[in-house]
Design a protein around this motif. Structure first.
Motif, PDB file in Angstrom:
ATOM      1  N   TYR A 227       0.830  -1.204   0.000  1.00  0.00           N
ATOM      2  CA  TYR A 227       0.000   0.000   0.000  1.00  0.00           C
ATOM      3  C   TYR A 227       0.867   1.258   0.000  1.00  0.00           C
ATOM      4  O   TYR A 227       0.664   2.177  -0.799  1.00  0.00           O
ATOM      5  CB  TYR A 227      -0.915  -0.015   1.233  1.00  0.00           C
ATOM      6  CG  TYR A 227      -1.554   1.324   1.524  1.00  0.00           C
ATOM      7  CD1 TYR A 227      -2.559   1.834   0.712  1.00  0.00           C
ATOM      8  CD2 TYR A 227      -1.141   2.090   2.610  1.00  0.00           C
ATOM      9  CE1 TYR A 227      -3.145   3.065   0.974  1.00  0.00           C
ATOM     10  CE2 TYR A 227      -1.713   3.320   2.891  1.00  0.00           C
ATOM     11  CZ  TYR A 227      -2.722   3.800   2.064  1.00  0.00           C
ATOM     12  OH  TYR A 227      -3.290   5.027   2.323  1.00  0.00           O
ATOM     13  N   HIS A 228       1.859   1.306   0.870  1.00  0.00           N
ATOM     14  CA  HIS A 228       2.720   2.490   0.958  1.00  0.00           C
ATOM     15  C   HIS A 228       3.632   2.629  -0.260  1.00  0.00           C
ATOM     16  O   HIS A 228       4.137   3.721  -0.540  1.00  0.00           O
ATOM     17  CB  HIS A 228       3.546   2.452   2.244  1.00  0.00           C
ATOM     18  CG  HIS A 228       2.777   2.875   3.457  1.00  0.00           C
ATOM     19  ND1 HIS A 228       2.380   4.169   3.655  1.00  0.00           N
ATOM     20  CD2 HIS A 228       2.319   2.167   4.520  1.00  0.00           C
ATOM     21  CE1 HIS A 228       1.709   4.256   4.796  1.00  0.00           C
ATOM     22  NE2 HIS A 228       1.662   3.052   5.340  1.00  0.00           N
ATOM     23  N   ALA A 229       3.839   1.528  -0.971  1.00  0.00           N
ATOM     24  CA  ALA A 229       4.640   1.589  -2.193  1.00  0.00           C
ATOM     25  C   ALA A 229       3.821   2.103  -3.376  1.00  0.00           C
ATOM     26  O   ALA A 229       4.355   2.255  -4.472  1.00  0.00           O
ATOM     27  CB  ALA A 229       5.213   0.214  -2.514  1.00  0.00           C
ATOM     28  N   GLY A 230       2.525   2.324  -3.141  1.00  0.00           N
ATOM     29  CA  GLY A 230       1.685   2.883  -4.195  1.00  0.00           C
ATOM     30  C   GLY A 230       1.224   1.864  -5.221  1.00  0.00           C
ATOM     31  O   GLY A 230       0.880   2.231  -6.353  1.00  0.00           O
ATOM     32  N   ILE A 231       1.196   0.593  -4.858  1.00  0.00           N
ATOM     33  CA  ILE A 231       0.724  -0.446  -5.781  1.00  0.00           C
ATOM     34  C   ILE A 231      -0.777  -0.254  -5.997  1.00  0.00           C
ATOM     35  O   ILE A 231      -1.563  -0.321  -5.045  1.00  0.00           O
ATOM     36  CB  ILE A 231       1.012  -1.851  -5.220  1.00  0.00           C
ATOM     37  CG1 ILE A 231       2.499  -1.996  -4.879  1.00  0.00           C
ATOM     38  CG2 ILE A 231       0.571  -2.915  -6.221  1.00  0.00           C
ATOM     39  CD1 ILE A 231       3.435  -1.794  -6.035  1.00  0.00           C
ATOM     40  N   HIS A 232      -1.178  -0.047  -7.250  1.00  0.00           N
ATOM     41  CA  HIS A 232      -2.551   0.402  -7.514  1.00  0.00           C
ATOM     42  C   HIS A 232      -3.610  -0.649  -7.225  1.00  0.00           C
ATOM     43  O   HIS A 232      -4.772  -0.317  -6.964  1.00  0.00           O
ATOM     44  CB  HIS A 232      -2.668   0.858  -8.979  1.00  0.00           C
ATOM     45  CG  HIS A 232      -2.523  -0.268  -9.971  1.00  0.00           C
ATOM     46  ND1 HIS A 232      -3.589  -1.007 -10.408  1.00  0.00           N
ATOM     47  CD2 HIS A 232      -1.425  -0.766 -10.600  1.00  0.00           C
ATOM     48  CE1 HIS A 232      -3.164  -1.922 -11.267  1.00  0.00           C
ATOM     49  NE2 HIS A 232      -1.857  -1.800 -11.403  1.00  0.00           N
ATOM     50  N   TRP A 233      -3.254  -1.940  -7.260  1.00  0.00           N
ATOM     51  CA  TRP A 233      -4.278  -2.969  -7.098  1.00  0.00           C
ATOM     52  C   TRP A 233      -4.537  -3.327  -5.630  1.00  0.00           C
ATOM     53  O   TRP A 233      -5.333  -4.224  -5.355  1.00  0.00           O
ATOM     54  CB  TRP A 233      -3.922  -4.226  -7.886  1.00  0.00           C
ATOM     55  CG  TRP A 233      -2.535  -4.758  -7.674  1.00  0.00           C
ATOM     56  CD1 TRP A 233      -1.452  -4.543  -8.470  1.00  0.00           C
ATOM     57  CD2 TRP A 233      -2.073  -5.620  -6.610  1.00  0.00           C
ATOM     58  NE1 TRP A 233      -0.341  -5.190  -7.969  1.00  0.00           N
ATOM     59  CE2 TRP A 233      -0.702  -5.865  -6.847  1.00  0.00           C
ATOM     60  CE3 TRP A 233      -2.690  -6.205  -5.499  1.00  0.00           C
ATOM     61  CZ2 TRP A 233       0.067  -6.664  -6.001  1.00  0.00           C
ATOM     62  CZ3 TRP A 233      -1.937  -6.995  -4.659  1.00  0.00           C
ATOM     63  CH2 TRP A 233      -0.577  -7.213  -4.906  1.00  0.00           C
ATOM     64  N   ILE A 234      -3.896  -2.616  -4.715  1.00  0.00           N
ATOM     65  CA  ILE A 234      -4.160  -2.883  -3.297  1.00  0.00           C
ATOM     66  C   ILE A 234      -4.342  -1.557  -2.552  1.00  0.00           C
ATOM     67  O   ILE A 234      -3.592  -1.237  -1.627  1.00  0.00           O
ATOM     68  CB  ILE A 234      -3.039  -3.768  -2.685  1.00  0.00           C
ATOM     69  CG1 ILE A 234      -3.408  -4.243  -1.285  1.00  0.00           C
ATOM     70  CG2 ILE A 234      -1.695  -3.044  -2.728  1.00  0.00           C
ATOM     71  CD1 ILE A 234      -2.534  -5.356  -0.749  1.00  0.00           C
TER      72      ILE A 234
ATOM     73  N   ILE B  40     -11.257  -0.891  -1.100  1.00  0.00           N
ATOM     74  CA  ILE B  40     -11.629   0.227  -0.221  1.00  0.00           C
ATOM     75  C   ILE B  40     -10.396   1.064   0.096  1.00  0.00           C
ATOM     76  O   ILE B  40      -9.373   0.531   0.530  1.00  0.00           O
ATOM     77  CB  ILE B  40     -12.278  -0.300   1.076  1.00  0.00           C
ATOM     78  CG1 ILE B  40     -13.583  -1.032   0.754  1.00  0.00           C
ATOM     79  CG2 ILE B  40     -12.539   0.847   2.049  1.00  0.00           C
ATOM     80  CD1 ILE B  40     -14.320  -1.590   1.961  1.00  0.00           C
ATOM     81  N   HIS B  41     -10.489   2.371  -0.118  1.00  0.00           N
ATOM     82  CA  HIS B  41      -9.365   3.255   0.166  1.00  0.00           C
ATOM     83  C   HIS B  41      -9.587   3.990   1.487  1.00  0.00           C
ATOM     84  O   HIS B  41     -10.667   3.913   2.094  1.00  0.00           O
ATOM     85  CB  HIS B  41      -9.141   4.261  -0.969  1.00  0.00           C
ATOM     86  CG  HIS B  41     -10.361   5.059  -1.320  1.00  0.00           C
ATOM     87  ND1 HIS B  41     -10.774   6.152  -0.606  1.00  0.00           N
ATOM     88  CD2 HIS B  41     -11.263   4.898  -2.325  1.00  0.00           C
ATOM     89  CE1 HIS B  41     -11.871   6.651  -1.138  1.00  0.00           C
ATOM     90  NE2 HIS B  41     -12.199   5.921  -2.183  1.00  0.00           N
ATOM     91  N   ALA B  42      -8.583   4.740   1.925  1.00  0.00           N
ATOM     92  CA  ALA B  42      -8.580   5.292   3.281  1.00  0.00           C
ATOM     93  C   ALA B  42      -9.665   6.330   3.524  1.00  0.00           C
ATOM     94  O   ALA B  42     -10.069   6.548   4.663  1.00  0.00           O
ATOM     95  CB  ALA B  42      -7.213   5.893   3.596  1.00  0.00           C
ATOM     96  N   ALA B  43     -10.134   6.992   2.476  1.00  0.00           N
ATOM     97  CA  ALA B  43     -11.155   8.016   2.651  1.00  0.00           C
ATOM     98  C   ALA B  43     -12.546   7.517   2.269  1.00  0.00           C
ATOM     99  O   ALA B  43     -13.506   8.287   2.234  1.00  0.00           O
ATOM    100  CB  ALA B  43     -10.815   9.251   1.815  1.00  0.00           C
TER     101      ALA B  43
END
Length: 284
Positions: free
Chosen positions: A9-16, A241-244
């Motif tokens: 997630y912190h690496a910016g992988i778009h599928w997670i 689901i994203h953080a916001a």
């Protein structure tokens, strides 16, 4: 698996986009583990040594924290100089395990911002953990750990507290309100549901104390089915689901918390199961 999800997630992988949910899993694991240790210590010695508990936690956490901060200091001094101001601002709250509240009230950039991210923003979860390590043993020792209180009553009380936090978080959500969402995601109050549910499970579920031989195959099948369902729930949150996202706060965090507790309950039970074998692979 939780750590891998968080790193991706912190690496910016778009599928997670929901890989941060691994932190919630860890909160439940921590609540379960710490409470189990307190129960075992009380059972063996008749009391809990708060001093020794806190010394053990410090030995576990502080060397890694200070190593990371020293490396970060070198990085902002010679390489990532644009982050030096943020590092100076955030390093003291990080050492004091106050990072989550610091980010809520004193850092303008919200946790889920797309850019301009503070270097030490990830330490919010360590702050929540350390605040838990500081307060929970005291509550357990002088209230819930009282030998005159049956363990199942403690489990019920803690479970209701966890449920109350889940409901309160859902009711407090306000769409498109960055300040409110930042508070719900980072605060110790709203993120304590996982720690509390893990603690409740530790009080109510200690199956390793006795082996169960009746209907062993059926029990293992049902356990695996429950654990696989829980993994699907966590996988869905991580993938969609994203953080916001409103769904995270109105049921998502609660679902992740319960799913994590289910997996823990299956893994620590006596007897064999597919999930236990998979999670026992040495590579993990």
């Amino acid at each position: 698996l939780s750590v891998i999800a968080v790193i991706l997630y912190h690496a910016g992988i778009h599928w997670i986009p929901g890989g941060f949910i691994g932190v919630e899993v860890f909160f439940v694991v921590s609540g379960f583990l710490i409470t189990s240790l307190l129960i075992d210590e009380q059972h063996v010695s008749g009391k809990v040594s708060l001093k020794q508990f806190w010394i053990r936690r410090a030995r576990r956490l502080l060397p890694a924290l200070f190593t990371m901060l020293v490396v970060a200091l070198v990085a902002v001094s010679f390489f990532a100089k644009d982050s030096a101001a943020d590092f100076r601002r955030d390093v003291a709250p990080a050492v004091a395990y106050f990072s989550n509240w610091w980010q809520i009230y004193f850092v303008e950039t919200p946790y889920f911002a797309a850019n301009s991210l503070p270097m030490l923003r990830h330490l919010w979860s360590l702050a929540v953990e350390e605040q838990w390590y500081l307060l929970w043993p005291v509550v357990f020792t002088f209230v819930l750990g009282n030998k005159r209180i049956p363990r199942w009553i403690s489990a019920v009380v803690i479970g209701f507290l966890a449920a109350g936090v889940m409901v309160g978080t859902a009711l407090a959500f306000i769409a498109d309100n960055e300040t409110r969402i930042n508070f719900l995601y980072l605060s110790t109050l709203t993120r304590s549901s996982g720690l509390l549910l893990g603690a409740a499970l530790a009080c109510a579920w200690r199956p390793w104390k006795k082996a169960v031989t009746k209907f062993a195959k059926t029990r293992s099948f049902v356990s695996d089915a429950l654990a696989l369902t829980a993994f699907v729930v966590l996988g869905y949150i991580a993938a969609f689901i994203h953080a916001a996202d409103e769904r995270l706060y109105v049921g998502g965090l609660a679902a992740a918390t319960v799913a994590s507790a289910v997996i823990i309950a299956v893994v620590v039970r006596s007897g064999n199961s597919l999930i236990k074998k998979v999670l026992s692979i040495p590579l993990l």
